[in-house]
Design a protein around this motif. Structure first.
Motif, PDB file in Angstrom:
ATOM      1  N   GLN A   4       0.855  -1.184   0.000  1.00 18.30           N
ATOM      2  CA  GLN A   4       0.000   0.000   0.000  1.00 18.30           C
ATOM      3  C   GLN A   4       0.889   1.232   0.000  1.00 18.30           C
ATOM      4  OE1 GLN A   4      -2.435   0.434   3.498  1.00 18.30           O
ATOM      5  NE2 GLN A   4      -3.139   2.446   2.894  1.00 18.30           N
ATOM      6  N   LEU A   5       0.603   2.177  -0.911  1.00 19.20           N
ATOM      7  CA  LEU A   5       1.353   3.423  -0.987  1.00 19.20           C
ATOM      8  C   LEU A   5       0.471   4.573  -0.517  1.00 19.20           C
ATOM      9  CD1 LEU A   5       3.049   2.968  -4.473  1.00 19.20           C
ATOM     10  CD2 LEU A   5       4.012   2.488  -2.229  1.00 19.20           C
ATOM     11  N   THR A   6       1.044   5.440   0.305  1.00 16.33           N
ATOM     12  CA  THR A   6       0.328   6.594   0.830  1.00 16.33           C
ATOM     13  C   THR A   6       1.122   7.853   0.493  1.00 16.33           C
ATOM     14  OG1 THR A   6      -0.484   5.264   2.680  1.00 16.33           O
ATOM     15  CG2 THR A   6      -0.610   7.645   2.922  1.00 16.33           C
ATOM     16  N   LEU A   7       0.458   8.810  -0.159  1.00 18.69           N
ATOM     17  CA  LEU A   7       1.093  10.080  -0.517  1.00 18.69           C
ATOM     18  C   LEU A   7       0.523  11.174   0.375  1.00 18.69           C
ATOM     19  CD1 LEU A   7       2.953  11.655  -2.463  1.00 18.69           C
ATOM     20  CD2 LEU A   7       0.977  11.916  -3.974  1.00 18.69           C
ATOM     21  N   ARG A   8       1.428  11.923   1.043  1.00 12.97           N
ATOM     22  CA  ARG A   8       0.996  12.980   1.952  1.00 12.97           C
ATOM     23  C   ARG A   8       1.927  14.186   1.840  1.00 12.97           C
ATOM     24  NH1 ARG A   8      -2.632   9.964   3.191  1.00 12.97           N
ATOM     25  NH2 ARG A   8      -3.241   9.065   5.168  1.00 12.97           N
ATOM     26  N   HIS A  11       2.744  18.943   5.410  1.00 17.32           N
ATOM     27  CA  HIS A  11       1.813  19.703   6.248  1.00 17.32           C
ATOM     28  C   HIS A  11       0.654  18.850   6.754  1.00 17.32           C
ATOM     29  CE1 HIS A  11       3.933  23.320   5.090  1.00 17.32           C
ATOM     30  NE2 HIS A  11       3.814  22.972   3.825  1.00 17.32           N
ATOM     31  N   ASP A  12       0.375  17.747   6.052  1.00 16.92           N
ATOM     32  CA  ASP A  12      -0.754  16.892   6.417  1.00 16.92           C
ATOM     33  C   ASP A  12      -0.353  15.639   7.184  1.00 16.92           C
ATOM     34  OD1 ASP A  12      -2.491  18.655   5.126  1.00 16.92           O
ATOM     35  OD2 ASP A  12      -2.305  17.583   3.201  1.00 16.92           O
ATOM     36  N   LEU A  13       0.938  15.469   7.432  1.00 19.61           N
ATOM     37  CA  LEU A  13       1.388  14.274   8.152  1.00 19.61           C
ATOM     38  C   LEU A  13       0.989  14.353   9.621  1.00 19.61           C
ATOM     39  CD1 LEU A  13       5.048  13.864   6.824  1.00 19.61           C
ATOM     40  CD2 LEU A  13       3.109  12.353   6.324  1.00 19.61           C
ATOM     41  N   SER A  14       0.427  13.268  10.110  1.00 23.35           N
ATOM     42  CA  SER A  14       0.154  13.192  11.546  1.00 23.35           C
ATOM     43  C   SER A  14       1.477  12.972  12.276  1.00 23.35           C
ATOM     44  CB  SER A  14      -0.797  12.026  11.837  1.00 23.35           C
ATOM     45  OG  SER A  14      -0.136  10.796  11.581  1.00 23.35           O
ATOM     46  N   THR A  15       1.459  13.168  13.570  1.00 20.74           N
ATOM     47  CA  THR A  15       2.654  12.937  14.378  1.00 20.74           C
ATOM     48  C   THR A  15       3.119  11.493  14.240  1.00 20.74           C
ATOM     49  OG1 THR A  15       1.942  14.647  15.923  1.00 20.74           O
ATOM     50  CG2 THR A  15       3.612  13.094  16.712  1.00 20.74           C
ATOM     51  N   SER A  16       2.181  10.558  14.208  1.00 25.50           N
ATOM     52  CA  SER A  16       2.567   9.146  14.082  1.00 25.50           C
ATOM     53  C   SER A  16       3.150   8.859  12.701  1.00 25.50           C
ATOM     54  CB  SER A  16       1.387   8.224  14.384  1.00 25.50           C
ATOM     55  OG  SER A  16       0.353   8.397  13.448  1.00 25.50           O
ATOM     56  N   PHE A  33      17.302  10.082  11.879  1.00 27.50           N
ATOM     57  CA  PHE A  33      16.761  10.959  10.844  1.00 27.50           C
ATOM     58  C   PHE A  33      15.844  12.043  11.396  1.00 27.50           C
ATOM     59  CE2 PHE A  33      18.556   9.420   7.109  1.00 27.50           C
ATOM     60  CZ  PHE A  33      17.999  10.070   6.013  1.00 27.50           C
ATOM     61  N   THR A  34      15.751  12.190  12.689  1.00 21.80           N
ATOM     62  CA  THR A  34      14.836  13.156  13.282  1.00 21.80           C
ATOM     63  C   THR A  34      15.062  14.561  12.751  1.00 21.80           C
ATOM     64  OG1 THR A  34      14.752  11.819  15.283  1.00 21.80           O
ATOM     65  CG2 THR A  34      13.953  14.081  15.448  1.00 21.80           C
ATOM     66  N   THR A  35      16.294  15.019  12.762  1.00 17.68           N
ATOM     67  CA  THR A  35      16.564  16.382  12.306  1.00 17.68           C
ATOM     68  C   THR A  35      16.599  16.485  10.791  1.00 17.68           C
ATOM     69  OG1 THR A  35      18.945  16.036  12.485  1.00 17.68           O
ATOM     70  CG2 THR A  35      17.828  16.972  14.408  1.00 17.68           C
ATOM     71  N   VAL A  36      16.936  15.408  10.096  1.00 15.56           N
ATOM     72  CA  VAL A  36      16.984  15.429   8.631  1.00 15.56           C
ATOM     73  C   VAL A  36      15.594  15.695   8.064  1.00 15.56           C
ATOM     74  CG1 VAL A  36      17.513  14.095   6.557  1.00 15.56           C
ATOM     75  CG2 VAL A  36      18.999  13.916   8.564  1.00 15.56           C
ATOM     76  N   LEU A  37      14.607  15.004   8.582  1.00 15.16           N
ATOM     77  CA  LEU A  37      13.240  15.159   8.091  1.00 15.16           C
ATOM     78  C   LEU A  37      12.752  16.598   8.254  1.00 15.16           C
ATOM     79  CD1 LEU A  37      10.980  13.504   6.791  1.00 15.16           C
ATOM     80  CD2 LEU A  37      10.077  13.143   9.078  1.00 15.16           C
ATOM     81  N   ALA A  38      13.190  17.256   9.310  1.00 19.52           N
ATOM     82  CA  ALA A  38      12.773  18.640   9.565  1.00 19.52           C
ATOM     83  C   ALA A  38      13.298  19.605   8.502  1.00 19.52           C
ATOM     84  CB  ALA A  38      13.247  19.072  10.948  1.00 19.52           C
ATOM     85  N   GLN A  39      14.301  19.189   7.718  1.00 21.34           N
ATOM     86  CA  GLN A  39      14.848  20.046   6.668  1.00 21.34           C
ATOM     87  C   GLN A  39      13.922  20.157   5.456  1.00 21.34           C
ATOM     88  OE1 GLN A  39      18.733  18.575   5.628  1.00 21.34           O
ATOM     89  NE2 GLN A  39      19.486  18.774   7.706  1.00 21.34           N
ATOM     90  N   PHE A  40      12.863  19.353   5.416  1.00 25.78           N
ATOM     91  CA  PHE A  40      11.976  19.327   4.252  1.00 25.78           C
ATOM     92  C   PHE A  40      10.531  19.632   4.648  1.00 25.78           C
ATOM     93  CE2 PHE A  40      15.223  15.882   3.694  1.00 25.78           C
ATOM     94  CZ  PHE A  40      16.087  16.626   2.915  1.00 25.78           C
ATOM     95  N   PRO A  41      10.275  20.847   5.164  1.00 19.83           N
ATOM     96  CA  PRO A  41       8.931  21.155   5.671  1.00 19.83           C
ATOM     97  C   PRO A  41       7.855  21.223   4.592  1.00 19.83           C
ATOM     98  CG  PRO A  41      10.286  23.126   5.620  1.00 19.83           C
ATOM     99  CD  PRO A  41      11.194  21.974   5.289  1.00 19.83           C
TER     100      PRO A  41
END
Length: 177
Positions: A4-8, A11-16, A33-41
């Protein structure tokens, strides 16, 4: 067996969902990757679930690549391509990247920077290795980046281009490419 593929939008990503993406990338890369992901808001994220378990991820952001003699090209720049080691070798990462290729057709170009050992994976999916000089644009100058393995994917909107000319991207914090 089901994929299953989910596109989000980021801005719409839940915390989980954010934590799932961080976990998938952390497992695949062997680094937090916690800080890496934050580079792509403003990224669009594609998350793959295998048998309802998080298995793979890729996202893309808009960047502005420029080639000799061409105007700036709106580019879907792919980041954080990752498959959990336990799910590698099943075609899940290939399926994710094929879906990315479909989703980015409204851009002038697809781009990414590959780890040297993954170049063949992307080439099998239609990506081309940039053979010409590579650099990062700043207000003052160009910073040569000869050791980066930049790859492009042509879309329906890609102008005629020569992969042996110079390609540049705008400067950014973190990984330049």
């Amino acid at each position: 067996m089901s994929l299953q593929l989910t596109l989000r939008s980021a801005h719409d990503l839940s915390t989980s969902e954010q934590q799932i993406i961080i976990d998938v990338c952390t497992q695949a890369y062997g680094e937090d990757f916690t800080t890496v992901l934050a580079q792509f808001p403003d990224a669009l994220h594609l998350l793959a679930y295998w048998e309802n378990k998080p298995a793979s991820h890729a996202c893309w952001v808009t960047r502005w690549l420029q080639l000799d003699g061409l105007p700036l090209l709106q580019t879907a720049y792919v980041e954080a391509v990752a498959t959990v080691p336990a799910f590698q070798g099943r075609g899940i990462g290939s399926t994710v990247m094929q879906r990315v290729a479909t989703e980015i057709q409204d851009y002038a170009l697809g781009g990414l920077c590959a780890a040297h050992e993954h170049i063949g994976f992307y080439q099998r999916l239609g990506w081309e290795r940039w053979r010409g000089p590579k650099a990062i644009r700043t207000v003052e100058t160009l910073i040569a980046t000869p050791d980066e393995d930049v790859m492009i994917l042509r879309t329906a909107k890609t102008p005629s281009l020569d992969v042996s000319t110079t390609i540049t991207a705008e400067w950014r914090e973190g990984d330049l490419w």
